[in-house]
Design a protein around this motif. Structure first.
Motif, PDB file in Angstrom:
ATOM      1  N   CYS A 160       0.705  -1.010   0.091  1.00  0.00           N
ATOM      2  CA  CYS A 160      -0.146   0.089   0.028  1.00  0.00           C
ATOM      3  C   CYS A 160       1.171   1.258  -0.011  1.00  0.00           C
ATOM      4  N   SER A 167       0.328   3.860   2.901  1.00  0.00           N
ATOM      5  CA  SER A 167       0.822   3.042   4.324  1.00  0.00           C
ATOM      6  C   SER A 167       2.468   3.357   4.527  1.00  0.00           C
ATOM      7  N   THR A 168       3.017   2.885   3.167  1.00  0.00           N
ATOM      8  CA  THR A 168       4.587   3.016   3.211  1.00  0.00           C
ATOM      9  C   THR A 168       5.114   4.200   3.329  1.00  0.00           C
ATOM     10  N   LYS A 199       4.728   5.201   6.933  1.00  0.00           N
ATOM     11  CA  LYS A 199       5.590   4.517   7.708  1.00  0.00           C
ATOM     12  C   LYS A 199       7.094   5.115   7.652  1.00  0.00           C
ATOM     13  N   TYR A 222      -3.842   5.223  -1.507  1.00  0.00           N
ATOM     14  CA  TYR A 222      -4.224   3.851  -0.640  1.00  0.00           C
ATOM     15  C   TYR A 222      -4.765   2.832  -1.452  1.00  0.00           C
ATOM     16  N   CYS A 267      -2.979  -4.245   4.776  1.00  0.00           N
ATOM     17  CA  CYS A 267      -3.947  -3.725   5.850  1.00  0.00           C
ATOM     18  C   CYS A 267      -3.783  -4.627   7.369  1.00  0.00           C
ATOM     19  N   CYS A 314      -0.854  -2.923   9.085  1.00  0.00           N
ATOM     20  CA  CYS A 314      -1.000  -1.372   9.086  1.00  0.00           C
ATOM     21  C   CYS A 314      -1.448  -0.717  10.229  1.00  0.00           C
ATOM     22  N   LYS A 315      -0.819   0.272  10.901  1.00  0.00           N
ATOM     23  CA  LYS A 315      -0.966   0.885  11.745  1.00  0.00           C
ATOM     24  C   LYS A 315      -2.334   2.049  11.718  1.00  0.00           C
ATOM     25  N   TYR A 316      -2.542   2.110  10.415  1.00  0.00           N
ATOM     26  CA  TYR A 316      -3.220   3.226   9.940  1.00  0.00           C
ATOM     27  C   TYR A 316      -4.854   2.890   9.473  1.00  0.00           C
ATOM     28  N   THR A 317      -5.068   1.717   9.730  1.00  0.00           N
ATOM     29  CA  THR A 317      -6.402   1.460   8.890  1.00  0.00           C
ATOM     30  C   THR A 317      -7.714   1.989   9.565  1.00  0.00           C
ATOM     31  N   CYS A 367      -8.178   4.760   7.564  1.00  0.00           N
ATOM     32  CA  CYS A 367      -7.952   4.889   6.070  1.00  0.00           C
ATOM     33  C   CYS A 367      -9.143   5.092   5.387  1.00  0.00           C
TER      34      CYS A 367
END
Length: 507
Positions: free
Chosen positions: A22, A25-26, A29, A223, A229, A232-235, A238
């Motif tokens: 994703c 997300s990358t 991060k 996204y 997912c 992923c910390k951000y779901t 999202c």
């Protein structure tokens, strides 16, 4: 999100692409962004990073001063793979060989400090590369060894340049005069050189191939919900991830956060260990994974997908070229002829006969978060298309013999049950009027087109039961024990399973 610290940290992994990646997300991060409310940490009981135990074992051998850390238990299949990987590594790089190199414990990091924040508000950049680090006693030579499961492809120019730059200019330690970067395959011990040169050569390679790739990666806000997912910390924030609480019929958020797909479901039903080892991405038996019939099926799907992707394409023509299969699929003559015969049958029921012009979505990846079970459901329909304002879900199956409908139509195809429930819940939007699930079965004597109405209550009940049968045991399982039997002979990861070797004589 918590405030940005001003540090951006990237690596070769930042350049990753494909369905398991994703971009947004990358990028977050890389900025080390932390959500105000982090997701609950619920690790699986067993180790789920297949290269982790291999690297830990080498660390223990290379750096005996390290305190032994007890990690998570390994599945027997992962233990077998790790022992094999260590054997291949030591065979490729024997201890005491005349390499003149010694293991390096501290990771190398290329660091750039800025006097003032740049356009990203960053004050510091760090670039890292994961692998085995070695250096000569006089520090004039450095070598970075990059482990992969098998060398199916070499690292691209951008990845090579990042690895070379880190090895050439990373701290701590005196900087070298010469750098080597190697890629080695743990399955067969194959070693391929990726770079050999001076720090100046490494910098030039990075300036040409790596810098722009990393810049694009840290600025990408695309996204792409999918397999990424699960870690992923951000779901929770999202904007592209559809929520579908209750989709799977399970209410239990205590289990580890995982993904589930119909192919996972079929693998688990055959053998829990098989599903687990496939999820670890352990190397598969090529003879099974790429049997002639399996490759013929993939080639047919590839051919139809290419035809259906053509913008405003007409419906498929029964005229199929003699050499219809793509170069990626080398088929025996009998399978190629059978494939052509099956493809000719498709024209009579081609979905583009009914699809609204331009509405076809070929093999889209659909991801839904069932928050009640904390599972990311991932599925890839062969085709979605609009009939009027209604979404139609088409799956295509091929058979080498004549085929008749069985009472196990849904039981044998869990993706159909998932499709029924998704359409019934309105997860894809559109009108209910003509919405349906279609199963196209191509066989030598013709084609069968099965139609399933997602709004018929009895169909929904059956679909729900099929999914629950596929999911309930899996969702509670933490051990993934093997289930020896006839399926062992068709299992692409049986090589790593201790139970398979004893069952082979019995089946």
């Amino acid at each position: 999100m918590k405030p940005f610290s001003g540090l951006i940290r990237v690596s070769m992994a930042t350049l990753a692409s494909g369905n398991y990646h994703c971009p947004a997300s990358t990028a977050m991060k890389a900025r080390l962004l932390e959500p105000v409310v982090p997701p609950p940490r619920k690790p699986d009981r067993l180790e789920d990073f297949a290269l982790g135990p291999f690297m830990a074992a080498l660390d223990q051998a290379d750096f005996p001063f390290l305190e032994v850390r007890r990690g998570r238990p390994m599945h027997d299949g992962l233990r077998a793979w790790t022992e094999h990987a260590l054997t291949m590594y030591r065979r490729a790089f024997p201890a005491g060989a005349e390499s003149g190199l010694e293991p390096v414990y501290a990771p190398w990091t290329r660091t750039v400090e800025l006097r003032d924040p740049d356009h990203r508000s960053a004050r510091r950049y760090e670039i890292t590369a994961w692998g085995r680090r070695l250096a000569s006693p006089d520090n004039r030579i450095r070598e970075l060894r990059l482990p992969v499961y098998r060398i199916s492809r070499l690292k691209n120019s951008a990845e090579r340049s990042v690895a070379a730059l880190v090895a050439a200019t990373g701290s701590p330690g005196p900087l070298p005069e010469h750098v080597r970067v190697l890629q080695f395959g743990l399955l067969d011990g194959q070693v391929e050189p990726l770079f050999s040169g001076s720090p100046q050569d490494a910098q030039m390679l990075f300036d040409e191939h790596g810098r722009s790739g990393l810049e694009k990666a840290v600025d990408n806000n695309d996204y792409r919900p999918g397999s990424a997912c699960v870690t992923c910390k951000y779901t929770a924030a999202c904007p592209a991830l559809p929520r579908a609480p209750g989709l799977l019929g399970i209410t239990d958020r205590t289990q580890p956060r995982r993904t589930w797909s119909p192919s996972n479901g079929r693998a688990y039903r055959a053998c829990p260990a098989r599903d687990h080892l496939r999820r670890l991405n352990l190397p598969k038996d090529h003879r099974i994974d790429h049997s002639a019939s399996a490759d013929r099926g993939r080639a047919i799907h590839h051919f139809l997908a290419d035809r259906h992707r053509v913008p405003a394409a007409p419906s498929c023509d029964p005229a199929v070229p003699e050499q219809w299969n793509a170069v990626d699929f080398v088929l025996p003559e009998n399978e190629r002829l059978l494939g052509a015969r099956l493809l000719r049958q498709h024209a009579a029921v081609c979905p583009l006969l009914h699809a609204r012009t331009g509405s076809a979505k070929v093999e889209p990846t659909l991801t839904f978060h069932d928050e009640n079970a904390d599972v990311f459901v991932i599925t890839t329909p062969d085709l979605l298309y609009l009939d009027g304002d209604s979404w139609v879900w088409r799956e295509v199956k091929t058979r080498s013999r004549d085929c008749r409908r069985t009472v196990d139509l849904l039981e044998d195809n869990p993706q159909l049950s998932l499709a029924i429930l998704l359409l019934a819940r309105g997860e894809l939007g559109g009108s209910r009027t003509r919405s349906r699930v279609e199963l196209e079965i191509l066989h030598p004597d013709g084609v069968d087109l099965e139609i399933l109405d997602p709004f018929t209550m009895s169909v929904q009940v059956t679909a729900r039961q099929v999914l629950e049968d596929h999911l309930r045991e899996w969702h509670a399982d933490r051990d993934y024990a093997p289930r020896p039997g006839i399926e062992c002979g068709r299992c692409e990861v049986a090589r790593w399973c201790s139970a398979a070797s004893t069952s082979g004589a019995e089946t």
